[in-house]
Write a protein that holds these residues in place. Structure first.
Motif, PDB file in Angstrom:
ATOM      1  N   UNK A 201      55.373  31.313  35.716  1.00 17.09           N
ATOM      2  CA  UNK A 201      54.836  31.149  34.570  1.00 17.09           C
ATOM      3  C   UNK A 201      54.101  31.936  34.503  1.00 17.09           C
ATOM      4  N   UNK A 202      53.462  32.559  35.409  1.00 14.66           N
ATOM      5  CA  UNK A 202      52.424  33.690  35.574  1.00 14.66           C
ATOM      6  C   UNK A 202      52.645  34.869  35.244  1.00 14.66           C
ATOM      7  N   UNK A 203      53.726  35.043  35.301  1.00 15.12           N
ATOM      8  CA  UNK A 203      54.106  36.725  35.108  1.00 15.12           C
ATOM      9  C   UNK A 203      54.882  36.345  33.533  1.00 15.12           C
ATOM     10  N   UNK A 204      55.104  35.325  32.852  1.00 16.81           N
ATOM     11  CA  UNK A 204      55.305  34.885  31.630  1.00 16.81           C
ATOM     12  C   UNK A 204      54.144  35.102  31.137  1.00 16.81           C
ATOM     13  N   UNK A 205      53.106  34.332  31.239  1.00 13.58           N
ATOM     14  CA  UNK A 205      52.466  34.819  30.627  1.00 13.58           C
ATOM     15  C   UNK A 205      51.346  36.526  30.531  1.00 13.58           C
ATOM     16  N   UNK A 206      51.649  37.017  31.684  1.00 18.23           N
ATOM     17  CA  UNK A 206      51.468  38.547  31.700  1.00 18.23           C
ATOM     18  C   UNK A 206      52.361  39.067  30.965  1.00 18.23           C
ATOM     19  N   UNK A 207      53.616  38.812  30.493  1.00 18.82           N
ATOM     20  CA  UNK A 207      54.344  40.077  29.764  1.00 18.82           C
ATOM     21  C   UNK A 207      54.641  39.230  28.169  1.00 18.82           C
ATOM     22  N   UNK A 208      53.424  37.712  28.188  1.00 19.95           N
ATOM     23  CA  UNK A 208      53.555  37.912  26.715  1.00 19.95           C
ATOM     24  C   UNK A 208      52.048  37.795  26.353  1.00 19.95           C
ATOM     25  N   UNK A 209      51.195  38.210  26.934  1.00 19.71           N
ATOM     26  CA  UNK A 209      50.135  38.827  25.761  1.00 19.71           C
ATOM     27  C   UNK A 209      49.063  38.738  27.262  1.00 19.71           C
ATOM     28  N   UNK A 238      49.660  44.420  34.361  1.00 15.59           N
ATOM     29  CA  UNK A 238      48.365  44.795  33.691  1.00 15.59           C
ATOM     30  C   UNK A 238      47.552  44.097  34.919  1.00 15.59           C
ATOM     31  N   UNK A 239      48.519  44.104  36.298  1.00 14.41           N
ATOM     32  CA  UNK A 239      47.283  43.388  37.433  1.00 14.41           C
ATOM     33  C   UNK A 239      47.406  44.703  38.005  1.00 14.41           C
ATOM     34  N   UNK A 240      46.089  45.590  38.186  1.00 12.97           N
ATOM     35  CA  UNK A 240      45.566  47.019  38.961  1.00 12.97           C
ATOM     36  C   UNK A 240      45.091  46.401  40.371  1.00 12.97           C
ATOM     37  N   UNK A 241      44.790  45.979  40.817  1.00 14.79           N
ATOM     38  CA  UNK A 241      44.283  45.713  41.946  1.00 14.79           C
ATOM     39  C   UNK A 241      44.457  44.281  43.199  1.00 14.79           C
ATOM     40  N   UNK A 242      44.022  44.225  43.983  1.00 15.42           N
ATOM     41  CA  UNK A 242      44.964  42.579  44.853  1.00 15.42           C
ATOM     42  C   UNK A 242      44.182  41.826  44.395  1.00 15.42           C
ATOM     43  N   UNK A 243      44.379  40.612  44.473  1.00 13.93           N
ATOM     44  CA  UNK A 243      44.269  39.438  44.155  1.00 13.93           C
ATOM     45  C   UNK A 243      43.962  38.932  45.037  1.00 13.93           C
ATOM     46  N   UNK A 244      42.617  38.006  45.724  1.00 16.58           N
ATOM     47  CA  UNK A 244      42.496  37.425  46.794  1.00 16.58           C
ATOM     48  C   UNK A 244      42.292  36.070  46.529  1.00 16.58           C
ATOM     49  N   UNK A 245      43.395  35.551  46.897  1.00 17.46           N
ATOM     50  CA  UNK A 245      42.616  33.692  46.185  1.00 17.46           C
ATOM     51  C   UNK A 245      43.167  33.172  47.771  1.00 17.46           C
ATOM     52  N   UNK A 246      43.419  31.697  47.280  1.00 19.44           N
ATOM     53  CA  UNK A 246      43.857  30.662  48.814  1.00 19.44           C
ATOM     54  C   UNK A 246      44.711  30.062  48.652  1.00 19.44           C
ATOM     55  N   UNK A 247      45.638  29.741  49.667  1.00 16.46           N
ATOM     56  CA  UNK A 247      46.615  29.082  49.639  1.00 16.46           C
ATOM     57  C   UNK A 247      46.863  27.793  50.465  1.00 16.46           C
ATOM     58  N   UNK A 248      47.703  27.446  50.354  1.00 23.62           N
ATOM     59  CA  UNK A 248      48.241  25.839  51.145  1.00 23.62           C
ATOM     60  C   UNK A 248      49.811  26.460  52.138  1.00 23.62           C
ATOM     61  N   UNK A 249      49.727  26.507  53.383  1.00 25.57           N
ATOM     62  CA  UNK A 249      51.113  26.943  54.085  1.00 25.57           C
ATOM     63  C   UNK A 249      51.834  26.072  53.411  1.00 25.57           C
ATOM     64  N   UNK A 250      53.193  26.039  53.687  1.00 28.22           N
ATOM     65  CA  UNK A 250      54.333  25.238  53.636  1.00 28.22           C
ATOM     66  C   UNK A 250      55.115  26.140  54.648  1.00 28.22           C
ATOM     67  N   UNK A 251      55.801  24.918  55.364  1.00 29.95           N
ATOM     68  CA  UNK A 251      56.980  25.168  56.371  1.00 29.95           C
ATOM     69  C   UNK A 251      57.921  24.190  56.374  1.00 29.95           C
TER      70      UNK A 251
END
Length: 319
Positions: A201-209, A238-251
């Motif tokens: 959904x982020x790919x779609x958003x970035x491709x449309x606007x 349009x993302x020119x730099x790294x994005x620092x965010x959080x995650x929940x690992x899944x195993x």
């Protein structure tokens, strides 16, 4: 040898061959997520990879799940052919009889063992460029879509509260499935979603606007008490730099009911097929051996054998 005897010998030989083939085939039930979700699609890809990587000796059958808690609860009634996915933190809660597992403890939970990591649930704060927001504090005064009932919605609301933004943003009353259209039409300034990266959904958003996926500071990440994750530059349009965010690992987990050879084969095949998995679906690029450090409990002895052969370090507590 007469014809009747030849026919009988041939029949016996074919039966023996069939039995040998059947005994060589290992069947696994893999339970991950709801049909249509990205994690169910990962299960499809894993099943194909296991079949290809073992020349058909390991056959994985997918089973739809209603969520990670249900996956953990299911181990009470499953055998050695069961593999399921869940965040390691939930396994710890189950083994301690805490939170959603309070009063529902079982000795079976103590037998849960890890195999290998899969793509993490990764937080995305996606804002239209017109909103002017470039960091989390820029959400003030904006209309945000969180969705309902998902990990991303719960986690997003938690972050708004954590950073003093709850009363400073307007929460859109809509489903996350409407986020891209609402963002494009200007009905919202942004949305929050959690999933493997790159998120469809982020790919779609970035491709449309034009959008900005917000980055967090190390201090903000630390406050969330989640795992820090970097989404590399160029992942989204349009993302020119790294994005620092959080995650929940899944195993991917199993239990001690699984024999060592099967656990070894599953783990070895996963890592050997990961490059091909990544070529077909980029979300597998986010998985690497360093993610094993997020597993606080024990790893299956069969999987441990593979990691030791591959020279991948494990902690004493994991063995």
């Amino acid at each position: 040898m007469n014809l009747v005897l030849k026919t009988a010998v041939t029949a016996i030989a074919l039966t023996a061959a069939a039995l040998t083939s059947a005994s060589a085939e290992t069947r696994i039930t893999y339970k991950s997520a709801k049909v249509g979700s990205s994690y169910y699609q990962m299960g499809v890809e894993l099943a194909e990879a296991m079949k290809a990587g073992t020349n058909g000796e390991v056959i994985v059958t997918l089973e739809e799940s209603q969520g990670s808690v249900q996956n953990v609860m299911d181990v009470r009634a499953r055998g050695g052919d069961f593999v399921f996915t869940t965040p390691p933190a939930l396994v710890g809660l189950a083994q301690g009889g805490k939170a959603m597992f309070e009063g529902k403890g079982s000795p079976a939970f103590d037998e849960i063992r890890a195999l290998f990591p899969i793509p993490s649930l990764t937080m995305h704060f996606v804002m239209s460029q017109d909103s002017g927001a470039t960091d989390l504090m820029g959400l003030e005064g904006k209309t945000i879509l969180l969705g309902k009932g998902s990990f991303g919605a719960t986690e997003g609301a938690k972050y708004l509260d954590l950073f003093g933004l709850t009363d400073k943003v307007t929460i859109a009353d809509a489903e996350l499935s409407n986020a891209v259209a609402a963002l494009k039409n200007g009905q919202i300034d942004g949305f929050v979603t959690a999933g493997s990266w790159p998120a469809p959904n982020v790919i779609e958003a970035a491709a449309s606007t034009p959008v900005t996926v917000l980055s967090m500071t190390d201090e903000q990440v630390a406050e969330t008490k989640r795992t820090r994750l970097t989404i590399p530059a160029g992942t989204y349009a349009g993302q020119d730099s790294d994005i620092i965010t959080t995650s929940l690992p899944v195993v991917a987990f199993t239990t001690t009911k699984m024999d060592d050879n099967t656990a070894y084969a599953l783990t070895k095949t996963f890592w050997e097929e990961k490059a091909r998995l990544s070529q077909s679906s980029p979300w597998w690029n986010g998985v690497d051996p360093s993610m094993l450090s997020t597993i606080g409990g024990k790893i299956h002895p069969g999987a441990v054998r593979y990691y030791e052969e591959a020279g991948i370090d494990l902690s004493d507590a994991q063995k």
